[in-house]
Design a protein around this motif. Structure first.
Motif, PDB file in Angstrom:
ATOM      1  N   LEU A 289       3.775   0.860  -6.391  1.00  0.00           N
ATOM      2  CA  LEU A 289       2.819   1.247  -5.575  1.00  0.00           C
ATOM      3  C   LEU A 289       2.305   0.197  -4.615  1.00  0.00           C
ATOM      4  CD1 LEU A 289       0.215   3.037  -4.643  1.00  0.00           C
ATOM      5  CD2 LEU A 289      -1.117   2.014  -6.479  1.00  0.00           C
TER       6      LEU A 289
ATOM      7  N   LYS B 276      -0.498   7.633  -0.258  1.00  0.00           N
ATOM      8  CA  LYS B 276      -1.534   7.888  -1.120  1.00  0.00           C
ATOM      9  C   LYS B 276      -2.856   7.744  -0.607  1.00  0.00           C
ATOM     10  CE  LYS B 276      -2.599   5.226  -4.902  1.00  0.00           C
ATOM     11  NZ  LYS B 276      -4.061   4.714  -4.514  1.00  0.00           N
TER      12      LYS B 276
ATOM     13  N   HIS C  22      -5.692  10.544  -4.683  1.00  0.00           N
ATOM     14  CA  HIS C  22      -6.572   9.780  -5.753  1.00  0.00           C
ATOM     15  C   HIS C  22      -7.664  10.310  -6.093  1.00  0.00           C
ATOM     16  CE1 HIS C  22      -6.891   4.974  -6.577  1.00  0.00           C
ATOM     17  NE2 HIS C  22      -7.875   5.773  -7.401  1.00  0.00           N
TER      18      HIS C  22
ATOM     19  N   VAL D  40      -0.126   3.722 -14.514  1.00  0.00           N
ATOM     20  CA  VAL D  40      -0.131   2.693 -13.222  1.00  0.00           C
ATOM     21  C   VAL D  40      -0.869   1.595 -13.563  1.00  0.00           C
ATOM     22  CG1 VAL D  40      -1.982   3.500 -11.846  1.00  0.00           C
ATOM     23  CG2 VAL D  40      -0.119   2.005 -10.589  1.00  0.00           C
TER      24      VAL D  40
ATOM     25  N   VAL E  94      -2.142  -2.627 -11.810  1.00  0.00           N
ATOM     26  CA  VAL E  94      -1.808  -3.569 -11.006  1.00  0.00           C
ATOM     27  C   VAL E  94      -1.074  -4.749 -11.828  1.00  0.00           C
ATOM     28  CG1 VAL E  94      -3.063  -5.817  -9.696  1.00  0.00           C
ATOM     29  CG2 VAL E  94      -3.988  -3.202  -9.766  1.00  0.00           C
TER      30      VAL E  94
ATOM     31  N   LEU F  94      -3.416  11.073  -8.609  1.00  0.00           N
ATOM     32  CA  LEU F  94      -3.605   9.828  -9.261  1.00  0.00           C
ATOM     33  C   LEU F  94      -5.138   9.847  -9.849  1.00  0.00           C
ATOM     34  CD1 LEU F  94      -2.528   6.268  -8.907  1.00  0.00           C
ATOM     35  CD2 LEU F  94      -4.686   6.532  -9.316  1.00  0.00           C
TER      36      LEU F  94
ATOM     37  N   THR G 274       2.197  -2.017  -9.355  1.00  0.00           N
ATOM     38  CA  THR G 274       2.070  -2.437  -7.894  1.00  0.00           C
ATOM     39  C   THR G 274       2.947  -3.518  -7.761  1.00  0.00           C
ATOM     40  OG1 THR G 274       0.319  -4.101  -8.406  1.00  0.00           O
ATOM     41  CG2 THR G 274      -0.500  -1.957  -7.870  1.00  0.00           C
TER      42      THR G 274
ATOM     43  N   GLU H  95      -8.134   7.585 -11.634  1.00  0.00           N
ATOM     44  CA  GLU H  95      -8.587   6.251 -11.989  1.00  0.00           C
ATOM     45  C   GLU H  95      -9.979   6.536 -12.785  1.00  0.00           C
ATOM     46  OE1 GLU H  95      -8.317   3.395  -8.891  1.00  0.00           O
ATOM     47  OE2 GLU H  95      -9.441   2.140  -9.893  1.00  0.00           O
TER      48      GLU H  95
ATOM     49  N   ASP I 228      -0.583   2.870  -0.007  1.00  0.00           N
ATOM     50  CA  ASP I 228      -1.826   3.384   0.179  1.00  0.00           C
ATOM     51  C   ASP I 228      -2.285   3.352   1.770  1.00  0.00           C
ATOM     52  OD1 ASP I 228      -2.511   3.858  -2.322  1.00  0.00           O
ATOM     53  OD2 ASP I 228      -3.655   1.961  -2.712  1.00  0.00           O
TER      54      ASP I 228
ATOM     55  N   GLY J 164      -0.247  -0.945  -3.361  1.00  0.00           N
ATOM     56  CA  GLY J 164      -1.664  -0.579  -3.232  1.00  0.00           C
ATOM     57  C   GLY J 164      -2.746  -1.426  -2.619  1.00  0.00           C
ATOM     58  N   ASP J 165      -3.707  -0.767  -1.852  1.00  0.00           N
ATOM     59  CA  ASP J 165      -4.552  -1.523  -1.111  1.00  0.00           C
ATOM     60  C   ASP J 165      -5.397  -2.558  -1.970  1.00  0.00           C
ATOM     61  OD1 ASP J 165      -6.264   0.135  -2.264  1.00  0.00           O
ATOM     62  OD2 ASP J 165      -7.279   1.078  -0.436  1.00  0.00           O
ATOM     63  N   SER J 166      -5.214  -2.570  -3.371  1.00  0.00           N
ATOM     64  CA  SER J 166      -5.636  -3.677  -4.170  1.00  0.00           C
ATOM     65  C   SER J 166      -5.178  -4.847  -3.752  1.00  0.00           C
ATOM     66  CB  SER J 166      -5.227  -3.365  -5.474  1.00  0.00           C
ATOM     67  OG  SER J 166      -3.631  -3.218  -5.711  1.00  0.00           O
TER      68      SER J 166
ATOM     69  N   ILE K 167      -4.746   5.627 -14.498  1.00  0.00           N
ATOM     70  CA  ILE K 167      -5.413   4.145 -14.835  1.00  0.00           C
ATOM     71  C   ILE K 167      -6.588   4.315 -15.487  1.00  0.00           C
ATOM     72  CG2 ILE K 167      -5.867   4.008 -12.294  1.00  0.00           C
ATOM     73  CD1 ILE K 167      -5.119   0.778 -12.561  1.00  0.00           C
TER      74      ILE K 167
END
Ligand code: KIV
Ligand code: NA
Length: 264
Positions: free
Chosen positions: A42, A112, A136, A212, A214, A179, A23, A181, A84, A44-46, A202
């Motif tokens: 990525l 994604k 995902h 992947v 973070v 993806l 990410t 997880e 994302d 990511g919305d993380s 992940i």
């Protein structure tokens, strides 16, 4: 580095060569990650947790994602950029299309979204209009309230078979990547073997086509308890760039993840 495309990554899978994904949410890290040879970034919305300090990804908006995607695109040096679609920005196929357009115009090369077979119509629509999609599966954090916490998925035989069938249907609908997880390693292995498209993992064991993490997790700077699937690459490196290079190398030679990072 020449530009990485979907074609590059699909060929890597066919050749049995693994690739690395990390990410990044800003131009500086996008520059560092891509210059270190990581194939895919990525957005990511993380970032809802990592940057914004929320305790889930649910508060992240499409505007937030478009802003960070544009920042990453400016710093990127040749990696493929995946962004994302945030919570509730793809509840219908039409909404998925307009939300994806915003992220593609901000600089994403693929979008994604989280979920199983219910996404097939949306994926079909996007794919026909030239937007590549990664689906995902497994632990889908936007559904944390429905799942009842961040827990490993696909442990029962019934849920494992459903995930295998979901993966097949999503690929058939036009998904360009998957993806996985937090799923048992053997299940991720079976889905990866069945799939003609690259599968990123992940917490899904070593058998997926790519890994992947973070960025802040693998640099060891995330506050609080570290999830089982995370490895701190700074512990063995003397710079951030060296840690990123070590991660990419260990993904490519399958020394990361080891058994201790996965679920049986
Ligand atoms: O948002 C994110 O960073 C992700 C990865 C953890 C897969 O979706
Ligand atoms: Na995400």
């Amino acid at each position: 580095m020449s530009n990485i495309t979907l074609h590059t990554l699909t060929e890597r899978k066919a050749a049995g060569e693994k690739f690395a994904v990390l990410t990044a949410y800003d131009a500086t890290f996008a520059h560092l990650v891509s210059s270190a040879g990581v194939e895919m970034i990525l957005v990511g919305d993380s970032l809802g947790m990592v940057l914004q300090g929320h305790d889930s990804t649910l508060p992240v908006t499409l505007e937030d994602m478009a802003y960070h995607t544009a920042c990453v695109a400016r710093g990127n040096r040749g990696a493929m950029i995946m962004a994302d679609l945030p919570f509730m920005s793809y509840a219908t196929a039409e909404q998925a299309m307009s939300s994806s357009a915003a992220l593609m115009q901000a600089g994403a090369h693929i979008i994604k979204l989280e979920g199983g077979r219910w996404l097939c119509d949306s994926i079909n629509l996007l794919c026909e209009r030239g937007v590549p999609v990664c689906a995902h599966l497994g632990l889908t954090p936007q559904a944390v309230n429905k799942l009842g916490g961040y827990r490993v998925q696909g442990r029962s035989r019934e849920s494992a078979l459903k995930m295998i069938e979901d993966a097949r249907m999503l690929e058939e609908a036009g998904a360009s990547m998957l993806l996985l997880e937090c799923v048992p390693s053997v299940l991720a292995q079976e889905i990866t073997l069945n799939a003609g498209i690259p599968v990123i993992g992940i917490g899904a064991g070593v058998h997926t086509d790519a890994q992947v993490l973070v960025l802040q997790d693998m640099l060891g700077i995330t506050p609080g308890r570290r999830p089982r699937f995370v490895k701190d690459f700074m512990a063995e490196s003397d710079s951030i760039e060296a840690a990123i290079r070590l991660y990419a190398e260990q993904v490519r030679n399958s020394s990361f993840p080891s058994k201790e990072h996965g679920f049986e």
